[in-house]
Design a protein around this motif. Structure first.
Motif, PDB file in Angstrom:
ATOM      1  N   ILE A   6       0.788  -1.358  -0.070  1.00 27.46           N
ATOM      2  CA  ILE A   6      -0.135   0.016  -0.001  1.00 27.46           C
ATOM      3  C   ILE A   6       0.729   1.274   0.036  1.00 27.46           C
ATOM      4  CG2 ILE A   6      -0.239   0.333   2.513  1.00 27.46           C
ATOM      5  CD1 ILE A   6      -3.299   0.468  -0.235  1.00 27.46           C
ATOM      6  N   TYR A   7       2.139   1.238   0.545  1.00 26.31           N
ATOM      7  CA  TYR A   7       3.102   2.422   0.123  1.00 26.31           C
ATOM      8  C   TYR A   7       3.177   2.789  -1.152  1.00 26.31           C
ATOM      9  CZ  TYR A   7       7.806   4.407  -0.140  1.00 26.31           C
ATOM     10  OH  TYR A   7       8.826   5.132  -0.611  1.00 26.31           O
ATOM     11  N   THR A   8       3.067   1.747  -1.901  1.00 26.02           N
ATOM     12  CA  THR A   8       3.177   2.218  -3.328  1.00 26.02           C
ATOM     13  C   THR A   8       2.080   3.206  -3.671  1.00 26.02           C
ATOM     14  OG1 THR A   8       4.228   0.046  -4.126  1.00 26.02           O
ATOM     15  CG2 THR A   8       3.280   1.430  -5.880  1.00 26.02           C
ATOM     16  N   LEU A   9       1.058   2.955  -3.321  1.00 29.13           N
ATOM     17  CA  LEU A   9      -0.343   3.650  -3.681  1.00 29.13           C
ATOM     18  C   LEU A   9      -0.080   5.008  -2.859  1.00 29.13           C
ATOM     19  CD1 LEU A   9      -3.308   4.358  -4.288  1.00 29.13           C
ATOM     20  CD2 LEU A   9      -4.035   3.119  -2.211  1.00 29.13           C
ATOM     21  N   GLU A  10       0.299   5.131  -1.623  1.00 29.37           N
ATOM     22  CA  GLU A  10       0.377   6.294  -0.967  1.00 29.37           C
ATOM     23  C   GLU A  10       1.379   7.329  -1.413  1.00 29.37           C
ATOM     24  OE1 GLU A  10      -0.440   4.234   3.567  1.00 29.37           O
ATOM     25  OE2 GLU A  10       1.532   4.702   2.779  1.00 29.37           O
ATOM     26  N   LEU A  11       2.588   6.771  -1.975  1.00 26.22           N
ATOM     27  CA  LEU A  11       3.741   7.548  -2.426  1.00 26.22           C
ATOM     28  C   LEU A  11       3.419   8.072  -3.909  1.00 26.22           C
ATOM     29  CD1 LEU A  11       6.463   8.563  -2.403  1.00 26.22           C
ATOM     30  CD2 LEU A  11       7.496   6.348  -3.410  1.00 26.22           C
TER      31      LEU A  11
END
Length: 232
Positions: free
Chosen positions: A195-200
């Protein structure tokens, strides 16, 4: 990066904040340092850094260099880190000097370690044209990053996320939600989660601000809500 004013705040980490311009410059310095160390494409580069702005610089630097990043949990037991490194065999590991000792204890040779303090130094000059020429060689099905599973079977497995998969994920997100670029989005996920990929990418694409939520707040709901209110 977003076509936003380069002076706008893109990233907040406790008392530190960074503009879009600062993130871009740090990432491109890191990319240049990577290429100077090892001029390769589509090779895996591991990131062994705590959840921080420096980890973001490293991830984006790896992308700018035309390579693949994987984020490791610095709090994991040494044997888990060793298993992941043995499985993925990254060409280099980006870390900071305080974590370098642990990597060396796991038999990572010094020549395969790149220190983020050196990689993003203002003394590193980057060439925009040269970096874009490298990116022109990337195709949509090339890997962007590898996410490591929990390893419930005994050995963590690497799950590959491609550039196309990321683009499709973001296209869905932008179609589902109405982002204006004025948002402040809290990043609660560990950077080794998908989900870090989405946030960034959401924040970079829309010009919104990503606020890194300290790891220790995740298990204290009241303090977490206080932090969210404080950071707006």
């Amino acid at each position: 990066l977003a076509k936003a004013d380069r002076t706008r705040i893109a990233l907040v980490e406790q008392s530190r904040s960074f503009s879009f311009g600062q993130i871009e410059e740090s990432a491109k310095r890191c990319a240049t340092s990577l290429v100077n160390r090892m001029d390769v494409m589509n090779e895996l580069i591991a990131v062994f850094l705590p959840k921080s702005a420096e980890a973001v610089f490293a991830d984006l630097g790896i992308v700018y260099s035309g390579n693949i990043y994987t984020n490791l949990d610095v709090k994991s037991p040494g044997q888990r880190i060793r298993n992941i490194l043995d499985n993925l065999k990254p060409s280099l590991v980006i870390t900071n000097r305080s974590s370098g000792e642990m990597l060396r204890s796991l038999d990572v040779p010094e020549e395969r370690i790149l220190y983020i303090e050196d990689a993003t130094s203002s003394e590193v000059d980057f060439d925009n044209g040269a970096l874009w020429k490298r990116l022109d060689r990337i195709i949509d099905t090339d890997p962007l990053c590898i996410i490591n599973t929990s390893g419930s079977t005994g050995t963590p497995k690497g799950v590959v996320l491609s550039h196309r998969g990321t683009i499709d994920f973001m296209d869905w997100c932008f179609g589902r939600f109405e982002f204006t670029g004025t948002e402040r989005i809290g990043s609660l996920s560990p950077f080794y989660f998908d989900i870090y990929t989405l946030e960034l990418n959401l924040c970079l694409a829309k010009g919104a601000t990503i606020v890194i939520i300290p790891d220790q707040l995740a298990i204290f709901p009241i303090k977490l809500v206080e932090f969210l209110a404080q950071q707006n």
